[in-house]
Design a protein around this motif. Structure first.
Motif, PDB file in Angstrom:
ATOM      1  N   ALA B 146      -9.500   7.490  13.361  1.00  0.00           N
ATOM      2  CA  ALA B 146      -8.815   8.751  13.053  1.00  0.00           C
ATOM      3  C   ALA B 146      -7.757   8.542  11.990  1.00  0.00           C
ATOM      4  CB  ALA B 146      -8.199   9.327  14.324  1.00  0.00           C
ATOM      5  N   MET B 147      -8.194   8.120  10.786  1.00  0.00           N
ATOM      6  CA  MET B 147      -7.211   7.948   9.715  1.00  0.00           C
ATOM      7  C   MET B 147      -7.494   8.979   8.621  1.00  0.00           C
ATOM      8  SD  MET B 147      -9.987   6.055   9.219  1.00  0.00           S
ATOM      9  CE  MET B 147     -11.020   5.236   8.004  1.00  0.00           C
ATOM     10  N   ALA B 148      -6.555   9.055   7.695  1.00  0.00           N
ATOM     11  CA  ALA B 148      -6.708  10.016   6.612  1.00  0.00           C
ATOM     12  C   ALA B 148      -7.325   9.324   5.400  1.00  0.00           C
ATOM     13  CB  ALA B 148      -5.344  10.593   6.254  1.00  0.00           C
ATOM     14  N   THR B 149      -8.477   9.835   4.950  1.00  0.00           N
ATOM     15  CA  THR B 149      -9.052   9.305   3.715  1.00  0.00           C
ATOM     16  C   THR B 149      -9.334  10.464   2.774  1.00  0.00           C
ATOM     17  OG1 THR B 149     -11.255   9.449   4.705  1.00  0.00           O
ATOM     18  CG2 THR B 149     -10.207   7.298   4.712  1.00  0.00           C
ATOM     19  N   VAL B 150      -9.210  10.204   1.475  1.00  0.00           N
ATOM     20  CA  VAL B 150      -9.576  11.214   0.473  1.00  0.00           C
ATOM     21  C   VAL B 150     -10.381  10.532  -0.632  1.00  0.00           C
ATOM     22  CG1 VAL B 150      -7.629  12.765   0.874  1.00  0.00           C
ATOM     23  CG2 VAL B 150      -7.385  10.859  -0.731  1.00  0.00           C
ATOM     24  N   ASP B 180     -14.084   5.710  -2.824  1.00  0.00           N
ATOM     25  CA  ASP B 180     -15.040   6.276  -3.780  1.00  0.00           C
ATOM     26  C   ASP B 180     -16.206   6.909  -3.027  1.00  0.00           C
ATOM     27  OD1 ASP B 180     -16.756   4.319  -2.954  1.00  0.00           O
ATOM     28  OD2 ASP B 180     -16.608   3.106  -4.770  1.00  0.00           O
ATOM     29  N   GLU B 181     -17.239   7.310  -3.759  1.00  0.00           N
ATOM     30  CA  GLU B 181     -18.336   8.053  -3.104  1.00  0.00           C
ATOM     31  C   GLU B 181     -19.060   7.205  -2.054  1.00  0.00           C
ATOM     32  OE1 GLU B 181     -19.259   6.427  -7.082  1.00  0.00           O
ATOM     33  OE2 GLU B 181     -17.732   7.738  -6.250  1.00  0.00           O
ATOM     34  N   LYS B 184     -15.974   3.071  -0.396  1.00  0.00           N
ATOM     35  CA  LYS B 184     -15.346   1.795  -0.729  1.00  0.00           C
ATOM     36  C   LYS B 184     -13.856   2.046  -0.998  1.00  0.00           C
ATOM     37  CE  LYS B 184     -15.820  -2.186  -3.727  1.00  0.00           C
ATOM     38  NZ  LYS B 184     -14.363  -2.134  -3.894  1.00  0.00           N
ATOM     39  N   LEU B 185     -13.014   1.191  -0.456  1.00  0.00           N
ATOM     40  CA  LEU B 185     -11.560   1.377  -0.570  1.00  0.00           C
ATOM     41  C   LEU B 185     -11.083   1.139  -2.000  1.00  0.00           C
ATOM     42  CD1 LEU B 185      -8.848   1.727   1.036  1.00  0.00           C
ATOM     43  CD2 LEU B 185      -8.779  -0.763   1.171  1.00  0.00           C
ATOM     44  N   LEU B 186     -10.362   2.106  -2.561  1.00  0.00           N
ATOM     45  CA  LEU B 186      -9.835   1.949  -3.919  1.00  0.00           C
ATOM     46  C   LEU B 186      -8.325   1.726  -3.920  1.00  0.00           C
ATOM     47  CD1 LEU B 186     -11.798   4.813  -5.703  1.00  0.00           C
ATOM     48  CD2 LEU B 186     -12.303   2.362  -5.753  1.00  0.00           C
ATOM     49  N   PRO B 236      -6.234  -1.181   6.494  1.00  0.00           N
ATOM     50  CA  PRO B 236      -7.606  -0.662   6.466  1.00  0.00           C
ATOM     51  C   PRO B 236      -8.595  -1.717   6.970  1.00  0.00           C
ATOM     52  CG  PRO B 236      -6.554  -0.529   4.277  1.00  0.00           C
ATOM     53  CD  PRO B 236      -5.669  -1.351   5.147  1.00  0.00           C
ATOM     54  N   VAL B 237      -9.623  -1.245   7.680  1.00  0.00           N
ATOM     55  CA  VAL B 237     -10.656  -2.138   8.191  1.00  0.00           C
ATOM     56  C   VAL B 237     -11.978  -1.756   7.518  1.00  0.00           C
ATOM     57  CG1 VAL B 237     -11.812  -2.975  10.270  1.00  0.00           C
ATOM     58  CG2 VAL B 237      -9.445  -2.188  10.404  1.00  0.00           C
ATOM     59  N   VAL B 238     -12.683  -2.737   6.984  1.00  0.00           N
ATOM     60  CA  VAL B 238     -13.942  -2.447   6.278  1.00  0.00           C
ATOM     61  C   VAL B 238     -15.109  -3.148   6.973  1.00  0.00           C
ATOM     62  CG1 VAL B 238     -12.805  -2.150   4.049  1.00  0.00           C
ATOM     63  CG2 VAL B 238     -13.653  -4.413   4.713  1.00  0.00           C
ATOM     64  N   ASP B 239     -16.306  -2.547   6.854  1.00  0.00           N
ATOM     65  CA  ASP B 239     -17.479  -3.148   7.481  1.00  0.00           C
ATOM     66  C   ASP B 239     -18.161  -4.125   6.512  1.00  0.00           C
ATOM     67  OD1 ASP B 239     -18.887  -1.671   5.673  1.00  0.00           O
ATOM     68  OD2 ASP B 239     -19.669  -0.243   7.137  1.00  0.00           O
ATOM     69  N   GLU B 240     -19.332  -4.617   6.927  1.00  0.00           N
ATOM     70  CA  GLU B 240     -20.006  -5.637   6.113  1.00  0.00           C
ATOM     71  C   GLU B 240     -20.415  -5.121   4.730  1.00  0.00           C
ATOM     72  OE1 GLU B 240     -22.265  -3.783   9.422  1.00  0.00           O
ATOM     73  OE2 GLU B 240     -20.463  -5.013   9.275  1.00  0.00           O
ATOM     74  N   ASN B 241     -20.522  -3.793   4.582  1.00  0.00           N
ATOM     75  CA  ASN B 241     -20.855  -3.227   3.269  1.00  0.00           C
ATOM     76  C   ASN B 241     -19.608  -2.828   2.484  1.00  0.00           C
ATOM     77  OD1 ASN B 241     -23.589  -3.342   4.069  1.00  0.00           O
ATOM     78  ND2 ASN B 241     -23.322  -1.404   5.171  1.00  0.00           N
ATOM     79  N   ASP B 242     -18.459  -3.319   2.929  1.00  0.00           N
ATOM     80  CA  ASP B 242     -17.200  -3.013   2.243  1.00  0.00           C
ATOM     81  C   ASP B 242     -16.806  -1.552   2.354  1.00  0.00           C
ATOM     82  OD1 ASP B 242     -16.045  -5.266   1.437  1.00  0.00           O
ATOM     83  OD2 ASP B 242     -16.795  -5.241  -0.626  1.00  0.00           O
ATOM     84  N   GLN B 243     -17.389  -0.843   3.283  1.00  0.00           N
ATOM     85  CA  GLN B 243     -17.006   0.553   3.467  1.00  0.00           C
ATOM     86  C   GLN B 243     -15.833   0.653   4.430  1.00  0.00           C
ATOM     87  OE1 GLN B 243     -20.743   2.379   4.765  1.00  0.00           O
ATOM     88  NE2 GLN B 243     -20.942   3.233   2.708  1.00  0.00           N
ATOM     89  N   LEU B 244     -14.905   1.548   4.099  1.00  0.00           N
ATOM     90  CA  LEU B 244     -13.749   1.764   4.964  1.00  0.00           C
ATOM     91  C   LEU B 244     -14.202   2.445   6.258  1.00  0.00           C
ATOM     92  CD1 LEU B 244     -10.647   1.735   5.256  1.00  0.00           C
ATOM     93  CD2 LEU B 244     -10.647   4.026   4.306  1.00  0.00           C
TER      94      LEU B 244
END
Lengths: 467, 467
Positions: B146-150, B180-181, B184-186, B236-244
């Motif tokens: 439950a975090m805020a992402t844009v 990004d789309e 991925k954390l920018l 931030p925590v990312v998965d194996e595909n670098d997705q947040l």
């Protein structure tokens, strides 16, 4: 203990920073400072001993020092500051956060302090003189004054306008504290409450009336525990007139908890004095010795009591030397169970799990644990004596069951006694307003060694009839 | 250890909550729940043992449980949940935060889990099934989704509009993560960056490009250390595909650090197994014994080695029984200095102060500390032997300087050896990917006991010529 670099995304590793610092090249250091997180720089500096650190510091460009100053130890900042021209000194001092600035000023010799204080801009000077009134280990000594406060009679729009002006100074804008005309704390707002409500809403309608706060003179550990217990981002600090004077932030709480846990562990192991800001490798051999020799010496002489008990039972031991086989076991079992109980109780007290009325409940619990642990251990070892001990060790002319009984009973009694001592001493220390971790551990060690010797050899003397 | 109630402003004290709970009156409990902070309720529950806790829980109104559920242990919540009707079960489950909900579901027997999961609204069900994939002690098991992402292509106005919609769900809005789309954390934004800038500013202009993050499978301790090192509000925590996929917040970090420090202390004292969620008084006598008996038994039998060494030196001891006076001292000095060194090294490793290349430097430092500590202690005790030991204890027909020499040298050698062992074993354990705190402490105890016996009595045998 995780391998820190493995899974995290960090631009520059600590090792790379160490290499850059070691090169002592101002250009390389400047280059790495653009990429490295100051938190990693702090870790890199922890790898250098005093001499190496000073060499590196002497090469540190002032602009890099400004960027890192909040993360270096006050002693290191002071060392570099001394050799900088006034203009650059001012730059570094202005870059420091309130609490780090105060730590630094407290580190500096009292007669040198004014020359640094006069470099500060008016506002920072007032703040730091204010903060220096509080001892380092209090909430006041740890707080920052750079928080966001608004008066209760504002609307959302007015509050936002006020905050816009201080947005660059405030360390934390996600919690905004609402005060009355006397700066008395009334409650708190989140920035989101302002951002997502209509401009003419009075802030008192949005405010959370939670007035949890801590006194300036409270122990920093109390502040950290409140932040942990109430999941706070920032804990308001009030002075003796109940006026809001500062806040302690979540990152301070983490730091305080780390320090306090380290202190507790060190005390339990008989390491004295204050760790200060220095990491293990940064601390000189002499400082290490200074912190460790005290208890080592005291405990060594206290151990003479156990030796004296041994001498008293010379006859028994000489007559049945096999008893010596189990002597170290009985003493060690006391040390182990005593320190288990003490650790459990000391930690529970540190975490605030035990109220003042829990004394009896803790003793009752440990009494039962001690009896059961002792009986189980006594039984196991008794079986070993009876069935596994080679005949050559068994003294002649004695029924083996007597040795079995002596060893088994002595172990049971020793474990029970030691567990009780381990649970009792930290609580007694606290009642006497002494530090449980400092007092309890060495005293427990000595007492259980002596009790083991007396219980075991005394029992043997009686059971074997040596007088 | 501060006296918690003394200086802080808290509406209801923990003792008052304990009293209300103890009354088991739903009305009184309901009344106190309106005033008490759930963090204090957590502390109050820590004062009850299992039986008393279940009695209280059985009287807990569902609406109070909803309010407190995040702060009670998952086992307690489950206990109460079992006896509630479906409608109220749903209410409680919906009130839980992501990570507490997952802890609870993991606590529940696997066959009962589906009946609770189907009570959840669609979105929460997906989240909790997602989170349950990760072991409890990993970053993934600890994070909230439950975090805020844009997205990065928004303007301030567009970002604010998006956040307005999620403002009630997001646990934390002061850090907003920009992706990004591909998720991925920018970088990250602070809410203040949005609140105080013109609406048409692209958020990429305001964004801090810091991409520090941790992998879902990283140890929770690593996450907590990063939060501490970088002073983060949320990691931030990312998965194996670098997705947040989530964040770990500052309050989780505090909790993790507390747990890990407790674990380390317990391991150093030879307490095994997992503490779980239960506080000292909540843990039953049998659970306490389960966690303590293992090492007590192992160490007891290992102590037989020291006993066996004593038997081997029977001749020397019998001939010069005065040696027994100093035997406990020499053994204890080894234990004390060994555990000092081990604590120093284990804690420095826990705090991340020691890199993988520091092995040799630690040994070199402890070697010097050990030699100096040993020599100083040896000298002090040698002086005691020569000048303060009553004549009656001095064996006849021997030059007292021989005893002085034996005791002094043995102490020096023993302290040096023990300090080295204390510094070496934790590092070896870590190199072998074992837990330094678990392995080192019991092994050190045993080794220094044996080394003390051999050094002292071996030296005496040679110097006194007993063969």
């Amino acid at each position: 203990m995780p391998d820190t670099e493995s899974t995290s995304h960090i631009p520059v590793s600590v090792d790379e920073i160490v290499d850059a610092l070691r090169s002592q090249s101002p250009d390389r250091i400047l280059a790495i400072s653009k990429q490295a997180h100051p938190g990693d720089v702090e870790m890199a500096f922890e790898r250098f001993d005093e001499v190496a650190r000073e060499e590196v510091l002497d090469k540190l460009p002032a602009e890099v020092l400004s960027e890192w100053a909040d993360y270096l130890s006050p002693g290191d900042v002071e060392h570099r500051l001394n050799s900088l021209p006034k203009g650059e000194q001012r730059e570094v001092l202005e870059s420091l956060s309130d609490d780090e600035l105060v730590d630094l000023l407290q580190e500096i010799e009292e007669e040198d302090r004014p020359q640094y204080i006069e470099l500060l801009p008016e506002e920072k000077r007032i703040v730091s003189e204010d903060l220096m009134r509080f001892p380092e280990e209090t909430a006041g000594g740890r707080m920052t004054m750079a928080m966001a406060t608004v008066r209760q009679n504002l609307t959302v729009k007015e509050a936002l306008d006020e905050l816009r002006c201080i947005q660059n100074e405030a360390e934390l804008l996600s919690r905004i504290f609402v005060v009355d005309e006397n700066r008395k704390l009334l409650g708190k707002l989140r920035l989101r409450d302002l951002a997502f409500n209509t401009w003419d809403t009075p802030i008192t309608e949005l405010m959370d009336g939670d007035q949890t706060c801590v006194s300036v003179l409270a122990d920093q550990e109390e502040a950290a525990q409140m932040i942990a217990r109430y999941d706070l981002v920032a804990l308001p600090v009030v002075d003796e007139n109940d006026q809001l004077v500062g806040v302690i932030t979540h990152d301070d709480a983490l730091e305080i908890m780390e320090e306090e846990s380290t202190e507790d562990m060190e005390k339990i192991s008989g390491i004295g004095g204050d760790r200060g800001d220095l990491a293990y490798l940064q601390t000189s051999v002499l400082s290490h010795i200074k912190r460790r020799f005290g208890w080592v010496l005291v405990l060594a002489f206290l151990a003479l009591i156990s030796g004296w008990v041994l001498l008293k039972y010379e006859e028994v031991l000489k007559a049945y030397f096999t008893l010596a086989l189990y002597f170290p076991m009985i003493v060690a079992a006391g040390g182990n169970t005593g320190s288990q109980a003490a650790t459990m109780v000391i930690r529970a007290m540190s975490l605030g799990e035990l109220g003042s009325k829990e004394f009896g409940r803790v003793l009752w619990k440990e009494l039962r644990v001690g009896i059961l642990l002792g009986a189980m251990l006594g039984l196991c070892v008794a079986l070993q004596v009876e069935f596994l001990l080679p005949d050559q060790f068994m003294p002649e002319g004695i029924n083996s069951l007597r040795i079995v009984g002596i060893v088994g009973f002595a172990l049971t009694a020793q474990v029970m006694t030691s567990t009780l001592i381990g649970a009792l001493l930290p609580q007694l220390a606290k009642m006497g307003r002494l530090d449980p971790a400092v007092v309890a551990s060495p005293a427990i060690t000595t007492m259980v060694d002596v009790s083991g010797a007396i219980i075991y050899l005394g029992l043997a003397k009686v059971m074997l009839g040596v007088f």
